[in-house]
Design a protein around this motif. Structure first.
Motif, PDB file in Angstrom:
ATOM      1  N   SER A   2      28.058  35.950  37.202  1.00  0.00           N
ATOM      2  CA  SER A   2      27.934  35.655  35.777  1.00  0.00           C
ATOM      3  C   SER A   2      29.309  35.507  35.139  1.00  0.00           C
ATOM      4  CB  SER A   2      27.155  36.772  35.081  1.00  0.00           C
ATOM      5  OG  SER A   2      27.939  37.926  34.972  1.00  0.00           O
ATOM      6  N   GLU A   3      29.329  34.757  34.051  1.00  0.00           N
ATOM      7  CA  GLU A   3      30.569  34.589  33.278  1.00  0.00           C
ATOM      8  C   GLU A   3      31.078  35.951  32.830  1.00  0.00           C
ATOM      9  OE1 GLU A   3      32.852  32.196  32.161  1.00  0.00           O
ATOM     10  OE2 GLU A   3      31.806  31.040  33.660  1.00  0.00           O
ATOM     11  N   GLU A   4      30.142  36.850  32.501  1.00  0.00           N
ATOM     12  CA  GLU A   4      30.491  38.157  31.962  1.00  0.00           C
ATOM     13  C   GLU A   4      31.273  39.007  32.951  1.00  0.00           C
ATOM     14  OE1 GLU A   4      26.692  39.656  30.847  1.00  0.00           O
ATOM     15  OE2 GLU A   4      26.541  38.330  29.133  1.00  0.00           O
ATOM     16  N   SER A   5      31.062  38.840  34.242  1.00  0.00           N
ATOM     17  CA  SER A   5      31.766  39.681  35.222  1.00  0.00           C
ATOM     18  C   SER A   5      32.947  38.977  35.890  1.00  0.00           C
ATOM     19  CB  SER A   5      30.790  40.167  36.294  1.00  0.00           C
ATOM     20  OG  SER A   5      30.290  39.067  37.021  1.00  0.00           O
ATOM     21  N   ARG A   6      33.179  37.731  35.525  1.00  0.00           N
ATOM     22  CA  ARG A   6      34.270  36.957  36.134  1.00  0.00           C
ATOM     23  C   ARG A   6      35.640  37.613  35.913  1.00  0.00           C
ATOM     24  NH1 ARG A   6      33.520  31.053  37.340  1.00  0.00           N
ATOM     25  NH2 ARG A   6      31.482  31.839  36.911  1.00  0.00           N
ATOM     26  N   TRP A   7      35.816  38.270  34.786  1.00  0.00           N
ATOM     27  CA  TRP A   7      37.096  38.913  34.476  1.00  0.00           C
ATOM     28  C   TRP A   7      37.477  39.968  35.516  1.00  0.00           C
ATOM     29  CZ3 TRP A   7      37.276  44.176  33.236  1.00  0.00           C
ATOM     30  CH2 TRP A   7      36.035  44.782  33.005  1.00  0.00           C
ATOM     31  N   LEU A   8      36.481  40.542  36.169  1.00  0.00           N
ATOM     32  CA  LEU A   8      36.748  41.559  37.197  1.00  0.00           C
ATOM     33  C   LEU A   8      37.450  40.951  38.413  1.00  0.00           C
ATOM     34  CD1 LEU A   8      33.390  43.492  36.952  1.00  0.00           C
ATOM     35  CD2 LEU A   8      35.648  44.371  36.308  1.00  0.00           C
ATOM     36  N   GLU A  10      39.915  39.013  38.338  1.00  0.00           N
ATOM     37  CA  GLU A  10      41.345  38.914  38.055  1.00  0.00           C
ATOM     38  C   GLU A  10      42.092  40.208  38.369  1.00  0.00           C
ATOM     39  OE1 GLU A  10      42.258  36.942  34.351  1.00  0.00           O
ATOM     40  OE2 GLU A  10      40.270  36.004  34.400  1.00  0.00           O
ATOM     41  N   VAL A  11      41.353  41.282  38.604  1.00  0.00           N
ATOM     42  CA  VAL A  11      41.960  42.562  38.977  1.00  0.00           C
ATOM     43  C   VAL A  11      42.356  42.511  40.438  1.00  0.00           C
ATOM     44  CG1 VAL A  11      41.561  45.045  39.195  1.00  0.00           C
ATOM     45  CG2 VAL A  11      40.569  43.790  37.259  1.00  0.00           C
ATOM     46  N   VAL A  12      43.539  43.031  40.757  1.00  0.00           N
ATOM     47  CA  VAL A  12      44.003  43.111  42.143  1.00  0.00           C
ATOM     48  C   VAL A  12      43.553  44.469  42.688  1.00  0.00           C
ATOM     49  CG1 VAL A  12      45.999  43.101  43.682  1.00  0.00           C
ATOM     50  CG2 VAL A  12      45.983  41.629  41.645  1.00  0.00           C
ATOM     51  N   TRP A  13      42.494  44.441  43.484  1.00  0.00           N
ATOM     52  CA  TRP A  13      41.927  45.659  44.076  1.00  0.00           C
ATOM     53  C   TRP A  13      42.688  45.984  45.351  1.00  0.00           C
ATOM     54  CZ3 TRP A  13      38.657  47.596  40.635  1.00  0.00           C
ATOM     55  CH2 TRP A  13      38.036  46.724  39.745  1.00  0.00           C
ATOM     56  N   ASP A  14      42.882  47.273  45.651  1.00  0.00           N
ATOM     57  CA  ASP A  14      43.563  47.638  46.899  1.00  0.00           C
ATOM     58  C   ASP A  14      42.610  47.502  48.087  1.00  0.00           C
ATOM     59  OD1 ASP A  14      41.983  49.965  47.087  1.00  0.00           O
ATOM     60  OD2 ASP A  14      43.618  51.335  46.615  1.00  0.00           O
ATOM     61  N   GLU A  15      43.074  47.882  49.277  1.00  0.00           N
ATOM     62  CA  GLU A  15      42.262  47.705  50.490  1.00  0.00           C
ATOM     63  C   GLU A  15      40.977  48.535  50.492  1.00  0.00           C
ATOM     64  OE1 GLU A  15      45.578  50.524  50.817  1.00  0.00           O
ATOM     65  OE2 GLU A  15      45.607  48.358  50.562  1.00  0.00           O
ATOM     66  N   ASN A  38      36.664  51.606  40.849  1.00  0.00           N
ATOM     67  CA  ASN A  38      36.258  50.474  41.679  1.00  0.00           C
ATOM     68  C   ASN A  38      35.665  49.432  40.735  1.00  0.00           C
ATOM     69  OD1 ASN A  38      33.667  51.416  41.111  1.00  0.00           O
ATOM     70  ND2 ASN A  38      33.206  52.019  43.208  1.00  0.00           N
ATOM     71  N   ARG A  39      35.215  48.332  41.268  1.00  0.00           N
ATOM     72  CA  ARG A  39      34.691  47.237  40.450  1.00  0.00           C
ATOM     73  C   ARG A  39      33.534  47.709  39.575  1.00  0.00           C
ATOM     74  NH1 ARG A  39      34.965  41.518  41.143  1.00  0.00           N
ATOM     75  NH2 ARG A  39      33.265  40.504  40.041  1.00  0.00           N
ATOM     76  N   CYS A  81      50.923  43.440  34.128  1.00  0.00           N
ATOM     77  CA  CYS A  81      51.338  42.063  34.424  1.00  0.00           C
ATOM     78  C   CYS A  81      51.028  41.634  35.850  1.00  0.00           C
ATOM     79  CB  CYS A  81      52.834  41.903  34.144  1.00  0.00           C
ATOM     80  SG  CYS A  81      53.874  43.062  35.069  1.00  0.00           S
ATOM     81  N   ASP A  82      50.951  42.568  36.784  1.00  0.00           N
ATOM     82  CA  ASP A  82      50.639  42.240  38.174  1.00  0.00           C
ATOM     83  C   ASP A  82      49.139  42.281  38.453  1.00  0.00           C
ATOM     84  OD1 ASP A  82      53.352  41.963  38.929  1.00  0.00           O
ATOM     85  OD2 ASP A  82      53.529  44.142  39.125  1.00  0.00           O
ATOM     86  N   GLY A  83      48.380  42.767  37.498  1.00  0.00           N
ATOM     87  CA  GLY A  83      46.929  42.831  37.656  1.00  0.00           C
ATOM     88  C   GLY A  83      46.460  43.975  38.529  1.00  0.00           C
ATOM     89  N   ASP A  84      47.364  44.929  38.830  1.00  0.00           N
ATOM     90  CA  ASP A  84      46.985  45.992  39.767  1.00  0.00           C
ATOM     91  C   ASP A  84      46.971  47.403  39.173  1.00  0.00           C
ATOM     92  OD1 ASP A  84      49.732  46.305  39.540  1.00  0.00           O
ATOM     93  OD2 ASP A  84      50.132  46.146  41.680  1.00  0.00           O
ATOM     94  N   VAL A  85      47.005  47.507  37.845  1.00  0.00           N
ATOM     95  CA  VAL A  85      46.861  48.795  37.165  1.00  0.00           C
ATOM     96  C   VAL A  85      46.078  48.550  35.875  1.00  0.00           C
ATOM     97  CG1 VAL A  85      48.027  50.755  36.058  1.00  0.00           C
ATOM     98  CG2 VAL A  85      49.061  49.677  38.060  1.00  0.00           C
ATOM     99  N   ILE A  86      45.133  49.444  35.597  1.00  0.00           N
ATOM    100  CA  ILE A  86      44.332  49.376  34.374  1.00  0.00           C
ATOM    101  C   ILE A  86      44.801  50.477  33.427  1.00  0.00           C
ATOM    102  CG2 ILE A  86      41.993  49.692  33.419  1.00  0.00           C
ATOM    103  CD1 ILE A  86      42.378  47.054  34.989  1.00  0.00           C
TER     104      ILE A  86
END
Length: 133
Positions: A2-8, A10-15, A38-39, A81-86
């Motif tokens: 869904s469009e609503e979850s597409r933003w997730l 863009e997050v850089v998730w670890d292994e 997690n997602r 800026c790197d997408g890997d911290v919230i």
């Protein structure tokens, strides 16, 4: 998807499929705690408007305050800026974020001579927050 979850995406998730998350008081800027998401946790946080994390030790979702009542109302979700911290800008209900009964989990201060000291007081005895069942 869904469009609503597409933003997730863009997050850089670890292994392990996780991202570090910092909870910061939205008014003062004080850092209150650090946890993992997690997602699903990040999606639920956005949906509910309350912080939901992933507990690595218990291997399950953890709605902050589910036992203590010290929920975190999310005012804003940011990503670095790197997408890997919230960064969650939150209102800490009850004023206690730490399981030790303190406002912040970052209550230990390094001393010049080495070692650590407790720099912030316990606001509520943890035994009162988490009574044995």
């Amino acid at each position: 998807m869904s469009e609503e979850s597409r933003w997730l995406n863009e997050v850089v998730w670890d292994e392990q499929g996780l991202v570090p998350a910092i909870a910061q008081d939205f008014e003062t800027g004080e850092v209150l705690m650090f946890a993992w998401m997690n997602r699903e946790a990040l999606g639920l946080t956005a949906e509910k408007g309350e912080a939901v994390y992933w507990s690595r030790s218990r291997r399950k979702l953890w709605h902050k305050g589910e036992e203590s009542g010290h929920i975190q109302k999310v005012r804003e979700i940011r990503m670095d800026c790197d997408g890997d911290v919230i960064l969650l800008k939150i209102e800490q209900v009850g004023g206690i974020a730490c399981h030790t009964g303190r406002r912040s989990c970052f209550f230990q201060r390094h001393l010049d001579g080495g070692g650590w000291e407790e720099a912030d007081p316990v606001l509520k005895d943890p035994a009162e927050i988490y009574p044995r069942k």
